[in-house]
Each structure stands twice: as structure tokens, then as C-alpha cells.
Design a protein around this motif. Sequence first.
Motif, PDB file in Angstrom:
ATOM      1  N   HIS A 144     -47.995   5.393   9.898  1.00  0.00           N
ATOM      2  CA  HIS A 144     -49.460   5.510   9.716  1.00  0.00           C
ATOM      3  C   HIS A 144     -50.078   6.586  10.605  1.00  0.00           C
ATOM      4  N   GLU A 171     -49.060  -0.843  -1.725  1.00  0.00           N
ATOM      5  CA  GLU A 171     -48.845  -1.654  -0.526  1.00  0.00           C
ATOM      6  C   GLU A 171     -49.798  -1.249   0.582  1.00  0.00           C
ATOM      7  N   GLU A 172     -50.014   0.052   0.716  1.00  0.00           N
ATOM      8  CA  GLU A 172     -50.841   0.531   1.825  1.00  0.00           C
ATOM      9  C   GLU A 172     -52.331   0.316   1.596  1.00  0.00           C
ATOM     10  N   ASP A 205     -41.989   4.583   6.255  1.00  0.00           N
ATOM     11  CA  ASP A 205     -42.908   3.602   5.657  1.00  0.00           C
ATOM     12  C   ASP A 205     -43.413   4.139   4.333  1.00  0.00           C
TER      13      ASP A 205
HETATM   14 ZN    ZN Z   1     -47.515   0.933   6.114  1.00  0.00          ZN
END
Ligand code: ZN
Length: 461
Positions: free
Chosen positions: A433, A159-160, A125
Motif C-alpha cells: 500500500h 479486494e482493495e 499484494d
Molecule cells: Zn492490500
Amino acid sequence: MTKPTIPADLEQWLSANDQRIHDELFEFLRIPSVSARSEHNGDMRAAADWLRGKLTAIGFTAETIPTAGHPVVLAEWKKAPAGAPTVLVYGHYDVQPPEPLELWTSPAFEPTIRDGKLFARGSVDDKGQLWIHVKALEAHLATRGTLPCNIIVLAEGEEEVGSENLEPFIRQHAQRLACDAVVISDSTMFAPGIPSILSSLRGLAYFQIDVTGPASDLHSGMYGGAVVNPGMALARILATFHDARGKVAIKGFYDAIKPFSAAVRKGMKKLPFSDVRFKKEIGVKSLGGEPGYTTLEKLWTRPTCEVNGLLSGYTGEGAKTVLPGKAMAKVSCRLVPGQSPAKIEKLMKAHVKKVAPPGVTVHVQHLHGGHPWRAELDGPIFDAARRALRAAFGKETVIVGEGGSIPVVGDFERILKVPVLLVGFGLPGENAHAPDEWISVANLRGGMRAMAALWDEYVKA
Ligand code: ZN
Ligand code: BES
């Protein structure tokens, strides 16, 4: 199962360059590009520059473009034969904070392979999945000196943290980003070896709730009993978010929902999902949530309201008799089609106002949000993806939903007016995450082969 086969030249190049592909990905993963923390702003620039350099090296025209937040990496290769379509590949080079560090088996920013899993923050991710595309594109350019279609690569660094600056960026550069389809790999496969295309994502409305009471922390013996405790007040507020059955009790929360079609729900029921395996994977004895829905329906088609973090009073070693002066909670709602972050913000604020106990001040702040997304998967890019995935993985593709959010997906669809293909190569249990995030090395290889095959398949249509 048919034997996986992608064009021989691409296969040969990817095999021959396997070590270098991994070495370079390790370099990328070593840069701690944590978008949420300003102390990493330099690392964010370093990651963006590194990526721009790699895209330039494979033959793209690439630049990093500043935004009000972290830079966007934008790269183009537009030398396809006249009339060829253009595809925009999106990914993100930012990662979630690695904490708690002590729970990592090997350090978050020192990539390590164990048992066929590549461990590092950002491995799945999304740096690893973005890398799949970069190397699939390189396979074409290195072996054939060309690509069958024009490609734009857009990698963002926020994005996060909610992609706040990307929507305006897409609007501002809409002409330059004009394309026939968007392709994103930032999601997971349903199970190992089963290639998957996403048909829905949930949206998000993220809040911070601050409760303040006395001007400072107080001795809980001298004052306790006569003063409203902000920690208790916050607990009372949070406890009103659900009813006893597990449904969200915020007035109007479910009103606008557009249910998933019977066909989609039927498709979901056919997927080989096991509650027993799911419980084992996450280490719980029983599951919760809204009654009347299967686990997959709860995850993919129903909205939620969750506490993401809590802060109040003394949480160190031993005991301290204190009445905290304040309390704070981070709370977020996952949204489904029909719901919007703006509407949920209104409902949440009205609800908290109604239930806030007297004696404290309560403030609700909306931090960021994203719209839910659901798509019909018809058209050449989806057909091409099914063929490419079959070629690389030797199996038919399944259509899946997703409980997570990628806010920009809806923006692409709305602003650029093109279909978005979400084809991910993560796996359940890969700890996105969380500590010990990993990506399967087999999926990295399979993903590169599938995405290399995609460009040939797309122009065959
Ligand atoms: Zn993410
Ligand atoms: N890659 C995820 C989204 C995702 C997770 C897709 C799992 C499919 C499966 C993405 O990077 C992410 O975590 N998004 C955030 C968005 C938020 C910060 C607006 C999320 O879902 O929490």
C-alpha cells in the motif's frame, strides 16, 4: 535445519522455467489494475483477461465473469482421480493506487529487481502471491499432465476496495465453488525464512466524516472568531475518539470482544518479536496504543480507531488566510472477534452525534466493512501446508496473527462451510500500500515450491 526438498520433477521444472516465470509476472505487474479509480476500469479488464489467458494456457477452463464492479476470474481444473478433494485458491488482481508517485525509486508499474527484491505495485499484494499459485499449478500440469486434486482458482478485482460484490458472487455460485478447503496467499511470513500460517485477521469498519459550515470558504479575518471553523470542529471530534491513555473512547466499543485464549497469547509471546527492530523498521522513536498489551497483541488481538486521511482549507505552498467551508476525514476501525462492522457503525454514529459541536453540520457515512476472523488450524489442509512449507523452506511453520483484513475469508467459511488456509509469502517491511512495494525473489521461489508441494501433501493425508 533440514535441507529443503520438494519432489524432483517439480523442482526441476520450476528451476528450468525460472526466467519465464519472472518475465510473465513482470507483464502482469505492468498492468495498472487500480480498482479504486474508474479511469483504470480498462486496465482492470485487461488484467482479468490477461490472467484468464494464462490460466487457460496452463490447462484450466477459465472465464472472466462480470459483477456490478470489476470482473471475477474463475478457472477450474476438475480432472483429478475420483474421490480426490477440491481446493479453491483465492487471490486478488487489483492493486492499491500508487500515489505518491514521486516517492517511488523506480516507477510503480515498471517492475524492477534490486538486491533480491522485486519492486512494483502489486508485487506482494497480491499479484506476486497469486502468481505463486498459478505457477505451482503449472509445474504439476506441465510435468505430469495432471494434479492430485481438483482446483478452482478465483481471482477478484475488488479486494482493495472492500470486496463488496464478492459475497453475493460466492452465494450465487456456491454450488460451482463447492470445495473441501480454501487456500489464500495474501499475507506475510513472520520473518525471512520462517514459513507462517495465519490464525487471525482483524475486521474493518471504514467511515467518511464530513463537516460543513459556511456556504463557502471565508476570509478568516473578516469572519474568523464569529463563525465555527469546520476544520477545528473536525479536529475536536477526532480528538474524542481516544482517551488520554490511548484507549478508544467510543461508548460500547470494547463491549462485545471475545478475548483470544491464553494459549494463543502465550504462543504470541514466544515469537521472536523485537520492539526495537519494529521501531527501526518504521522509523519511529516510540510506540503508542492501548496500555497493558505487547506490540503483537496490540496489532493482532486489539481493535483500533485510526484517521486515514484529512482534508480541509488551504494546504498549498505558502500562507492563505481562509476559514474553510468544510472539512473531511476518512476514519477506520480495525475489529477483532466479537465486534461487527454494523454494530461499530451504530456506535460511531451515536458517538459523533453526541460530540459534534454546534454551528456545523456533521455527516458520518459507512463506506465499507469486513468481519474479523479467527480459526482453529486443525485438519488435513493445515497439516499438508506444514509439511509442504518444511519441504520448501527447511524450517518449522509458526502460527501468526495479522492486523490487516481480508473480508472474504469469513465469507468463504460461512457460505462454503470449509476451512481457510492463509499462507503468505510477503515479508515485514515490504511496503504494501506504500511507495516502493516489493516482494522477495527468494520468497517467490520458495512460495512456488511450497505451494507445488502442497497439492501432493494434501492428498497423502
Ligand atoms: Zn492490500
Ligand atoms: N493483503 C492485504 C491484507 C493483509 C495485509 C494481510 C498485511 C496480511 C498482512 C489486503 O490486500 C488488504 O490490504 N486488505 C485491506 C482490506 C480492506 C480494504 C477491506 C486492508 O487490510 O486494509
